[in-house]
Design a protein around this motif. Structure first.
Motif, mmCIF file in Angstrom:
data_model
loop_
_atom_site.group_PDB
_atom_site.id
_atom_site.type_symbol
_atom_site.label_atom_id
_atom_site.label_comp_id
_atom_site.label_asym_id
_atom_site.label_seq_id
_atom_site.Cartn_x
_atom_site.Cartn_y
_atom_site.Cartn_z
ATOM 1 N N GLU A 46 0.839 -1.202 0.000
ATOM 2 C CA GLU A 46 0.000 0.000 0.000
ATOM 3 C C GLU A 46 0.880 1.260 0.000
ATOM 4 N N ILE A 47 0.521 2.199 -0.870
ATOM 5 C CA ILE A 47 1.306 3.428 -1.006
ATOM 6 C C ILE A 47 0.597 4.571 -0.302
ATOM 7 N N PHE A 66 9.705 9.924 -5.550
ATOM 8 C CA PHE A 66 9.672 9.291 -4.237
ATOM 9 C C PHE A 66 8.376 8.510 -4.088
ATOM 10 N N VAL A 67 8.483 7.383 -3.406
ATOM 11 C CA VAL A 67 7.324 6.566 -3.072
ATOM 12 C C VAL A 67 7.412 6.291 -1.578
ATOM 13 N N THR A 68 6.297 6.484 -0.866
ATOM 14 C CA THR A 68 6.249 6.175 0.561
ATOM 15 C C THR A 68 5.211 5.095 0.783
ATOM 16 N N PHE A 69 5.672 3.986 1.327
ATOM 17 C CA PHE A 69 4.790 2.861 1.621
ATOM 18 C C PHE A 69 4.203 3.013 3.017
ATOM 19 N N ALA A 70 2.988 2.509 3.186
ATOM 20 C CA ALA A 70 2.350 2.524 4.499
ATOM 21 C C ALA A 70 3.091 1.586 5.455
ATOM 22 N N ASP A 71 3.625 0.490 4.934
ATOM 23 C CA ASP A 71 4.354 -0.491 5.738
ATOM 24 C C ASP A 71 5.816 -0.519 5.286
ATOM 25 N N ALA A 72 6.734 -0.300 6.211
ATOM 26 C CA ALA A 72 8.168 -0.265 5.872
ATOM 27 C C ALA A 72 8.669 -1.597 5.325
ATOM 28 N N ALA A 73 7.991 -2.690 5.610
ATOM 29 C CA ALA A 73 8.404 -4.000 5.090
ATOM 30 C C ALA A 73 8.302 -4.053 3.564
ATOM 31 N N SER A 74 7.459 -3.218 2.984
ATOM 32 C CA SER A 74 7.330 -3.172 1.525
ATOM 33 C C SER A 74 8.631 -2.719 0.862
ATOM 34 N N VAL A 75 9.399 -1.893 1.562
ATOM 35 C CA VAL A 75 10.691 -1.433 1.038
ATOM 36 C C VAL A 75 11.611 -2.627 0.832
#
Length: 152
Positions: A46-47, A66-75
């Motif tokens: 989720e973005i 830049f893309v920011t994910f709701a969950d850092a695990a997505s990185v």
């Protein structure tokens, strides 16, 4: 955020603090839009925010975003995949880190610039001693301006 032409974005501006879910995306095609960037990275999670940086004058993409994910695990999921292609171009996603030294640098050079201008504008050595240091600095900057005009 498109009003000033500096960027096109989805979501809200993020904190200036380090966000472990934020990624820098380099190597974007000039045609990449925030929509296509969001569509590609939605497959990893989720973005929260997505932006393509644009030149404020020309409104043209600067080739990164830049893309920011709701969950850092997505990185980690993104980084686990060795190759990423978007709009027929290989892109380079990396973990984003805040630019902490920018404030200090702007303050330092802003202060030095102000001091130099004050020195050049109020230097009395032109009348008494034929120029001295301030004339040399002024001549240097004048020649730089002339060279820049010739390059345009």
């Amino acid at each position: 955020m498109e009003g000033d032409g500096s960027q096109a974005a989805f979501g809200t501006p993020s904190d200036p603090q380090h966000n472990p879910g934020k990624m820098f995306i380099g190597g974007l095609s000039w045609q990449t839009s925030p929509d296509s960037l969001r569509d590609y990275f939605n497959t990893f999670g989720e973005i929260r925010e997505c932006m393509v940086m644009r030149d404020p004058t020309t409104k043209r993409s600067r080739g990164f975003g830049f893309v920011t994910f709701a969950d850092a695990a997505s990185v980690d999921t993104v980084l686990a995949q060795p190759h990423h292609e978007l709009d027929s171009k290989m892109i380079d996603p990396k973990v984003a880190f805040p630019r902490r030294s920018q404030l200090k640098t702007h303050f330092l050079f802003g202060w030095l610039s102000s001091l130099l201008q004050l020195f050049l504008l109020h230097d009395k050595s032109d009348a008494k001693f034929g120029g001295g240091f301030s004339r040399a600095v002024r001549d240097y900057w004048q020649s730089r301006k002339e060279n820049d005009k010739r390059r345009e």
